[in-house]
Design a protein around this motif. Structure first.
Motif, short mmCIF file in Angstrom:
data_model
loop_
_atom_site.label_atom_id
_atom_site.label_comp_id
_atom_site.label_asym_id
_atom_site.label_seq_id
_atom_site.Cartn_x
_atom_site.Cartn_y
_atom_site.Cartn_z
N GLY A 17 0.92 -1.29 -0.18
CA GLY A 17 0.11 -0.08 0.08
C GLY A 17 0.91 1.39 -0.16
O GLY A 17 1.68 1.51 -0.89
N ASP A 37 8.99 -4.31 7.67
CA ASP A 37 7.81 -4.93 7.54
C ASP A 37 7.53 -6.19 8.40
O ASP A 37 8.78 -6.71 8.69
CB ASP A 37 7.16 -5.10 6.41
N ALA A 57 10.73 -6.55 11.30
CA ALA A 57 10.25 -5.86 12.77
C ALA A 57 8.77 -5.84 12.80
O ALA A 57 7.97 -5.50 11.94
CB ALA A 57 11.14 -4.51 12.86
N ALA A 60 5.36 -2.90 16.99
CA ALA A 60 4.68 -2.69 18.35
C ALA A 60 5.73 -3.04 19.62
O ALA A 60 5.52 -3.02 20.60
CB ALA A 60 3.51 -3.36 18.53
N ASN A 85 4.66 4.40 9.43
CA ASN A 85 3.45 4.22 8.49
C ASN A 85 2.56 2.84 8.91
O ASN A 85 1.44 2.89 8.65
CB ASN A 85 3.99 4.40 7.14
N GLY A 87 0.34 0.07 10.10
CA GLY A 87 -0.81 0.14 10.75
C GLY A 87 -1.71 -0.96 10.39
O GLY A 87 -1.59 -1.54 9.30
N PRO A 183 -4.38 10.75 5.43
CA PRO A 183 -4.81 10.76 4.20
C PRO A 183 -6.28 10.49 4.24
O PRO A 183 -6.88 9.93 5.38
CB PRO A 183 -4.28 9.15 3.67
N PRO A 189 -4.59 -2.75 -0.08
CA PRO A 189 -5.11 -4.10 0.71
C PRO A 189 -5.92 -3.58 2.07
O PRO A 189 -6.77 -4.31 2.21
CB PRO A 189 -3.79 -4.71 0.78
P1 NAD Z 1 -1.60 -2.02 4.00
O1 NAD Z 1 -2.25 -3.01 4.64
O2 NAD Z 1 -1.59 -2.08 2.63
O3 NAD Z 1 -0.03 -2.18 4.50
C1 NAD Z 1 0.16 -2.02 5.89
C2 NAD Z 1 1.58 -2.75 5.89
O4 NAD Z 1 1.99 -2.74 7.34
C3 NAD Z 1 1.68 -4.37 5.58
O5 NAD Z 1 2.68 -4.34 4.73
C4 NAD Z 1 1.58 -5.11 6.72
O6 NAD Z 1 2.35 -6.10 7.07
C5 NAD Z 1 2.35 -4.00 7.87
N1 NAD Z 1 2.16 -4.14 9.01
C6 NAD Z 1 1.25 -4.35 9.84
N2 NAD Z 1 1.56 -4.33 11.20
C7 NAD Z 1 2.69 -4.24 11.43
C8 NAD Z 1 3.48 -4.42 12.38
N3 NAD Z 1 3.07 -4.73 13.74
N4 NAD Z 1 5.00 -4.26 12.23
C9 NAD Z 1 5.54 -4.18 11.06
N5 NAD Z 1 4.56 -4.01 9.89
C10 NAD Z 1 3.34 -4.21 10.29
O7 NAD Z 1 -2.24 -0.67 4.46
P2 NAD Z 1 -2.07 0.77 3.98
O8 NAD Z 1 -3.37 1.29 3.53
O9 NAD Z 1 -1.01 1.16 3.11
O10 NAD Z 1 -1.87 1.67 5.32
C11 NAD Z 1 -0.66 2.44 5.74
C12 NAD Z 1 -1.07 3.37 6.88
O11 NAD Z 1 -1.88 4.35 6.46
C13 NAD Z 1 -1.55 2.69 8.12
O12 NAD Z 1 -1.03 3.15 9.25
C14 NAD Z 1 -3.28 2.89 7.93
O13 NAD Z 1 -3.96 3.18 8.96
C15 NAD Z 1 -2.93 4.41 6.90
N6 NAD Z 1 -4.23 4.96 6.31
C16 NAD Z 1 -4.81 4.15 5.37
C17 NAD Z 1 -5.90 4.51 4.82
C18 NAD Z 1 -6.41 3.61 3.56
O14 NAD Z 1 -7.63 4.08 3.33
N7 NAD Z 1 -5.75 2.82 2.97
C19 NAD Z 1 -6.19 5.94 5.01
C20 NAD Z 1 -5.80 6.70 6.16
C21 NAD Z 1 -4.83 6.02 6.90
#
Ligand code: NAD
Length: 249
Positions: A17, A37, A57, A60, A85, A87, A183, A189
Motif C-alpha cells: 500500500g 515490515d 520488525a 509494536a 506508517n 498500521g 490521508p 489492501p
Molecule cells: P496495507 O495493509 O496495505 O499496508 C500495511 C503494511 O503494514 C503491511 O505490509 C503490513 O504487513 C505492515 N504491518 C502491519 N502491522 C505491522 C507491524 N506490527 N509491524 C510491522 N509492519 C506491520 O495498509 P495501507 O492502506 O498502506 O496503510 C498504511 C497506513 O496508512 C496505516 O497506518 C493506515 O492506518 C493508514 N491509512 C490508510 C488509509 C487507507 O484508506 N488505506 C487511510 C488513512 C490512513
C-alpha cells in the motif's frame, strides 16, 4: 527530481500500500531505503526492487524498533527520514458498544504505541545530526471522526496526530520536523479488506469524497516525499490532509 539524494529513509509497513508506493517514490528521488515490515516476503521484495535494505520488525515491539534504527545507522551512517506508517485496520465491528478490550488494545499497540516507539528511538539519531523529518501516518478520521463506527481505529489515529503536533513543536528549534500525514481513503489492501467485510461501507465512504474516488497510493507517496524533502522546510507539527476534499465538504 532528486530531492532526497542520499538521505536515509526508514519506512515502516513498506511491504504494501502506502508504504510500498512511498519506498518506490523515495528511491526515485535518490533516497537510501530501509524497508521495515512484519511480512518478510513482501518487505524483502520491495527492498530488492528499490536497492535498499529489509529489516523484519514488529513496530509494536520496542526491541525490534531499536534494532531497525540501529541497523539503518550501522549500514548507512545516518537516519534522515522516518516514515512511521505501519498500521492495521479496525476490527470487524468497531463501534464503541461492540469493540472488546483486546481488540481495542491491539489497535492501540500497532497504530499508536508503535509511533511512540518509533519517534522515541529515532529522535536521538536526528538530534545528534541536528536535522531530520518524521512523518507519522494518521488519517482524516483523526481530524473529522468517522461516520462508519471505528472507535479503536479513530482513537489511535487521533493519538498519532496529537503526538505529532507536540513533538513537532518540541523539536522545531533542533531542526527536526514532525508531521502527521492524514490521508483520506486510499485504494490499498487495508481498505479492500475493510470493504470486503462490509461492501456498503465503500459506498458510504465514497459519497463523502468530493473528488469522487479513492486515492491511489502513489498520490499519498507524493505528499510524503514532499514532507520528507526540504521543499517542506517550514512545515512542522501539521495535520497534513491528503483527502480528496473530505475535510472541506
Ligand atoms: P496495507 O495493509 O496495505 O499496508 C500495511 C503494511 O503494514 C503491511 O505490509 C503490513 O504487513 C505492515 N504491518 C502491519 N502491522 C505491522 C507491524 N506490527 N509491524 C510491522 N509492519 C506491520 O495498509 P495501507 O492502506 O498502506 O496503510 C498504511 C497506513 O496508512 C496505516 O497506518 C493506515 O492506518 C493508514 N491509512 C490508510 C488509509 C487507507 O484508506 N488505506 C487511510 C488513512 C490512513
Amino acid at each position: 527530481m532528486q530531492r532526497l539524494q542520499d538521505r536515509v529513509a526508514v519506512i515502516t509497513g513498506a511491504g504494501s500500500g502506502i508504504g510500498l508506493a512511498t519506498a518506490q517514490r523515495f528511491a526515485q528521488e535518490g533516497a537510501k531505503i530501509v524497508a521495515v515490515d512484519l511480512d518478510e516476503a513482501a518487505g524483502s521484495k520491495v527492498a530488492d526492487e528499490v536497492g535498499g535494505l529489509f529489516v523484519r520488525a514488529d513496530v509494536a515491539n520496542e526491541d525490534d524498533v531499536v534494532r531497525m534504527y540501529q541497523t539503518a545507522f550501522d549500514t548507512y551512517g545516518s537516519v534522515d527520514v522516518a516514515f512511521n506508517n505501519a498500521g492495521i485496520s479496525p476490527p470487524e465491528d468497531d463501534s464503541i458498544l461492540e469493540t472488546g478490550i483486546e481488540a481495542w488494545r491491539r489497535v492501540q499497540e500497532v497504530n499508536l504505541t508503535s509511533v511512540y516507539l518509533c519517534c522515541k528511538h529515532v529522535l536521538p539519531y536526528m538530534r545528534r545530526q541536528g536535522k531530520g523529518s518524521i512523518i507519522n501516518t494518521a488519517s482524516f478520521v483523526a481530524v473529522l471522526g468517522s461516520a462508519t463506527s471505528q472507535i479503536s481505529y479513530t482513537a489511535s489515529k487521533g493519538g498519532v496526530l496529537a503526538m505529532s503536533r507536540e513533538l513537532g513543536v518540541q523539536f522545531a528549534r533542533e531542526g527536526i520536523r514532525v508531521n502527521a500525514l492524514c490521508p483520506g481513503p486510499v485504494d490499498t489492501p487495508l481498505l479492500r479488506e475493510l470493504f470486503a467485510k462490509d461492501p456498503e461501507r465503500a459506498q458510504r465512504r465514497l459519497v463523502h469524497v468530493p473528488i469522487g474516488r479513492f486515492a491511489r497510493a502513489e498520490e499519498i507517496a507524493a505528499a510524503v516525499a514532499f514532507l520528507a524533502s526540504d521543499d517542506s522546510s517550514f512545515i512542522t507539527a501539521s495535520e497534513f490532509l491528503v483527502d480528496g476534499g473530505i475535510s472541506g465538504a
